[in-house]
Design an enzyme around this catalytic site. Structure first.
Site, PDB file in Angstrom:
ATOM      1  N   ARG A 164      16.380  42.036 -11.047  1.00 50.84           N
ATOM      2  CA  ARG A 164      17.473  43.127 -11.393  1.00 50.84           C
ATOM      3  C   ARG A 164      17.936  43.244 -13.028  1.00 50.84           C
ATOM      4  O   ARG A 164      18.682  43.413 -13.500  1.00 50.84           O
ATOM      5  CB  ARG A 164      18.935  43.569 -10.735  1.00 50.84           C
ATOM      6  CG  ARG A 164      18.911  44.370  -8.682  1.00 50.84           C
ATOM      7  CD  ARG A 164      18.047  45.690  -9.174  1.00 50.84           C
ATOM      8  NE  ARG A 164      18.432  45.810  -7.843  1.00 50.84           N
ATOM      9  CZ  ARG A 164      17.952  45.647  -7.193  1.00 50.84           C
ATOM     10  NH1 ARG A 164      16.388  45.408  -7.361  1.00 50.84           N
ATOM     11  NH2 ARG A 164      18.336  46.350  -5.825  1.00 50.84           N
ATOM     12  N   SER A 236      23.606  50.007  -4.555  1.00 50.53           N
ATOM     13  CA  SER A 236      24.372  48.498  -4.368  1.00 50.53           C
ATOM     14  C   SER A 236      25.064  48.550  -5.360  1.00 50.53           C
ATOM     15  O   SER A 236      24.390  48.462  -6.763  1.00 50.53           O
ATOM     16  CB  SER A 236      23.326  47.289  -4.429  1.00 50.53           C
ATOM     17  OG  SER A 236      22.220  47.645  -3.131  1.00 50.53           O
ATOM     18  N   GLU A 332      26.053  45.949  -9.895  1.00 53.54           N
ATOM     19  CA  GLU A 332      25.351  46.124 -10.532  1.00 53.54           C
ATOM     20  C   GLU A 332      24.854  46.806 -11.464  1.00 53.54           C
ATOM     21  O   GLU A 332      24.368  47.272 -12.381  1.00 53.54           O
ATOM     22  CB  GLU A 332      23.621  45.903  -9.207  1.00 53.54           C
ATOM     23  CG  GLU A 332      22.558  45.897  -9.392  1.00 53.54           C
ATOM     24  CD  GLU A 332      21.588  46.825  -8.919  1.00 53.54           C
ATOM     25  OE1 GLU A 332      20.658  47.555  -8.911  1.00 53.54           O
ATOM     26  OE2 GLU A 332      22.397  47.975  -7.239  1.00 53.54           O
TER      27      GLU A 332
HETATM   28  N1  EPU Z   1      23.950  42.311   5.830  1.00 50.51           N
HETATM   29  C1  EPU Z   1      25.333  42.086   6.117  1.00 50.51           C
HETATM   30  N2  EPU Z   1      26.261  43.132   5.470  1.00 50.51           N
HETATM   31  C2  EPU Z   1      26.090  44.145   5.938  1.00 50.51           C
HETATM   32  C3  EPU Z   1      24.344  44.400   4.263  1.00 50.51           C
HETATM   33  C4  EPU Z   1      23.833  43.016   4.369  1.00 50.51           C
HETATM   34  O1  EPU Z   1      25.000  41.479   7.017  1.00 50.51           O
HETATM   35  O2  EPU Z   1      26.591  44.893   5.220  1.00 50.51           O
HETATM   36  C5  EPU Z   1      22.893  40.555   5.619  1.00 50.51           C
HETATM   37  C6  EPU Z   1      22.275  41.517   6.820  1.00 50.51           C
HETATM   38  O3  EPU Z   1      21.615  40.348   7.122  1.00 50.51           O
HETATM   39  C7  EPU Z   1      20.803  41.579   6.169  1.00 50.51           C
HETATM   40  C8  EPU Z   1      20.712  41.003   4.962  1.00 50.51           C
HETATM   41  O4  EPU Z   1      21.957  40.891   4.147  1.00 50.51           O
HETATM   42  O5  EPU Z   1      19.509  40.752   6.409  1.00 50.51           O
HETATM   43  C9  EPU Z   1      20.091  42.303   3.802  1.00 50.51           C
HETATM   44  O6  EPU Z   1      20.398  43.161   3.415  1.00 50.51           O
HETATM   45  P1  EPU Z   1      19.372  44.571   2.651  1.00 50.51           P
HETATM   46  O7  EPU Z   1      18.240  44.708   3.661  1.00 50.51           O
HETATM   47  O8  EPU Z   1      20.161  45.935   3.408  1.00 50.51           O
HETATM   48  O9  EPU Z   1      19.996  43.853   1.928  1.00 50.51           O
HETATM   49  P2  EPU Z   1      20.486  43.810   0.434  1.00 50.51           P
HETATM   50  O10 EPU Z   1      20.215  42.301  -0.088  1.00 50.51           O
HETATM   51  O11 EPU Z   1      21.697  44.057   0.984  1.00 50.51           O
HETATM   52  C10 EPU Z   1      19.181  44.605  -0.893  1.00 50.51           C
HETATM   53  C11 EPU Z   1      19.125  45.855  -2.643  1.00 50.51           C
HETATM   54  C12 EPU Z   1      19.246  46.863  -1.915  1.00 50.51           C
HETATM   55  C13 EPU Z   1      17.518  47.314  -1.214  1.00 50.51           C
HETATM   56  C14 EPU Z   1      17.650  46.215   0.072  1.00 50.51           C
HETATM   57  C15 EPU Z   1      16.318  46.377   0.866  1.00 50.51           C
HETATM   58  C16 EPU Z   1      19.995  44.233  -4.092  1.00 50.51           C
HETATM   59  C17 EPU Z   1      21.564  44.198  -4.459  1.00 50.51           C
HETATM   60  N3  EPU Z   1      19.984  45.120  -3.031  1.00 50.51           N
HETATM   61  O12 EPU Z   1      19.925  44.469  -0.102  1.00 50.51           O
HETATM   62  O13 EPU Z   1      18.419  47.643  -3.325  1.00 50.51           O
HETATM   63  O14 EPU Z   1      17.011  48.758  -0.574  1.00 50.51           O
HETATM   64  O15 EPU Z   1      17.201  44.756  -0.847  1.00 50.51           O
HETATM   65  O16 EPU Z   1      14.859  45.715   0.259  1.00 50.51           O
HETATM   66  O17 EPU Z   1      19.406  43.968  -4.195  1.00 50.51           O
HETATM   67  C18 EPU Z   1      20.238  49.134  -4.950  1.00 50.51           C
HETATM   68  O18 EPU Z   1      19.927  47.638  -5.127  1.00 50.51           O
HETATM   69  O19 EPU Z   1      20.980  50.079  -5.375  1.00 50.51           O
HETATM   70  C19 EPU Z   1      19.520  48.355  -3.716  1.00 50.51           C
HETATM   71  C20 EPU Z   1      19.778  49.655  -2.476  1.00 50.51           C
END
Ligand code: EPU
Length: 338
Positions: A164, A236, A332
């Site tokens: 990012r 996010s 972010e």
């Molecule tokens: N998780 C939880 N609870 C939650 C959300 C997530 O426990 O409420 C845990 C779960 O274990 C899950 C892991 O976090 O397996 C990862 O969750 P997710 O795949 O939803 O991804 P994220 O790390 O929360 C990032 C990006 C998103 C992107 C997703 C998918 C950032 C800041 N965010 O989220 O990007 O869509 O990965 O690749 O890196 C954005 O930037 O606006 C955005 C939505």
């Protein structure tokens, strides 16, 4: 070029915060942008450039000029046996471009389906999702230098992309305006479906190809992320923190299920959504702002919230995460004080 005064930014920020700007200016090409940069309007007022407004939080009315690119168009700038290079105007909608790539069997952008926003913002924050970052397909970025109006093309390497992050958020913050981005797409492409939730979702489809990857990503996003037109949000709200391996190993003793993403031997990325959920915030509200019930990384405007209401909840969440895990989570979202 269009200049509007006392302009409501309600339709230009996906958080749905009702603020105004003294001036809102849209330009259609590089010449207009150059004229604008040399104009009295920009010499006499502060200014800020927005894209689709999907990663912004306005705290109050903007006492200056908001700039918005309407540079449109996409052209194939080069083609080889294996790749196609497409130069796209900063004002194009990002997901329309992804759709175009998928329709034309050009691989590399499909994991980034349905990310809201415009092409010009993609290199600035190096948008990423489902195991892909836009840096993986960016060839170069054509910019105008704000102080001189001169054109400069940044190679992928010169953009200094990180998670990012890019040079446009660091040393060259507010120094350049992105006008075109050239993406390098693959004609023969092996889909990348290794990311946890995508690897499971794709099993619902008979075949793994560019089209089904796009459909699967769209299905996950629609399930987890609120539609901004219905519930104001900016995706996010926080970045996933990158912490020292020793710190992670200590936390793992206490929380054996803590998820993580590999960064290096010394550092590891922890999902902020998990940290926030562990602090009990998922689905909770303070006033008109809530933590989304399906993805704790997303803050939502339940209707009529202002920037300070959103910052208040964000600060409370940051305090909880700091206290429980000794981790600082950083927004972010770009926070703009008028
Ligand atoms: N998780 C939880 N609870 C939650 C959300 C997530 O426990 O409420 C845990 C779960 O274990 C899950 C892991 O976090 O397996 C990862 O969750 P997710 O795949 O939803 O991804 P994220 O790390 O929360 C990032 C990006 C998103 C992107 C997703 C998918 C950032 C800041 N965010 O989220 O990007 O869509 O990965 O690749 O890196 C954005 O930037 O606006 C955005 C939505």
């Amino acid at each position: 070029m269009r200049t509007l005064e006392n302009f409501s930014l309600l339709n230009h920020n996906t958080f749905g915060v009702d603020v105004t700007a003294n001036y809102f200016v849209e330009y259609d090409n590089i010449t207009e942008l150059q004229q604008l940069l040399g104009s009295d309007l920009l010499k006499e007022n502060k200014f800020f450039h927005i894209g689709g407004g999907s990663n912004l939080l306005f705290i109050n009315d903007y006492e200056g000029v908001i700039l918005h690119s309407q540079i449109k168009g996409k052209e194939i700038s080069k083609e080889s046996a294996d790749h196609v290079w497409i130069r796209v105007g900063a004002g194009e909608n990002w997901d329309d471009f992804v759709d175009y790539c998928v329709e034309n069997q050009l691989g590399g952008a499909e994991n980034l389906s349905l990310i809201p926003g415009e092409v010009g913002a993609t290199p600035i924050q190096n948008i990423g999702a489902y195991g892909v970052e836009v840096k993986d397909i960016i060839q170069s970025v054509d910019c105008i230098e704000i102080s001189t109006g001169k054109q400069k093309t940044f190679s992928n390497k010169e953009c200094a992309f990180g998670y990012r992050d890019s040079i446009f958020k660091q040393g060259f913050r507010n120094k350049y305006v992105v006008c075109y981005v050239t993406y390098k797409l693959a004609k023969h492409y092996t889909p990348n479906v290794s990311y946890g939730s995508l690897s499971t979702e794709i099993l619902n489809y008979k075949e793994v190809n560019i089209q089904t990857v796009r459909q699967a990503v769209i299905a996950i996003r629609k399930r987890k992320l609120p539609e901004p037109k219905v519930l104001g949000n900016a995706g996010s709200f926080f970045m996933n923190p990158i912490i020292a391996m020793e710190h992670f190993l200590q936390l793992q003793q206490l929380y054996p299920d803590i998820p993580s993403f590999h960064v290096s031997d010394k550092h590891i990325k922890v999902p902020a959504g998990w940290l926030i959920e562990q602090c009990g915030w998922k689905g909770k509200s303070i006033g008109k702002v809530a933590v989304h019930g399906s993805q704790a990384l997303v803050l939502i405007n339940k209707g009529g919230a202002n920037g300070l209401d959103i910052i208040y909840l964000s600060d409370k969440i940051r305090e909880s995460v700091k206290e429980k895990f000794n981790i600082d989570i950083i927004p972010e979202v770009n926070i703009i004080f008028g």
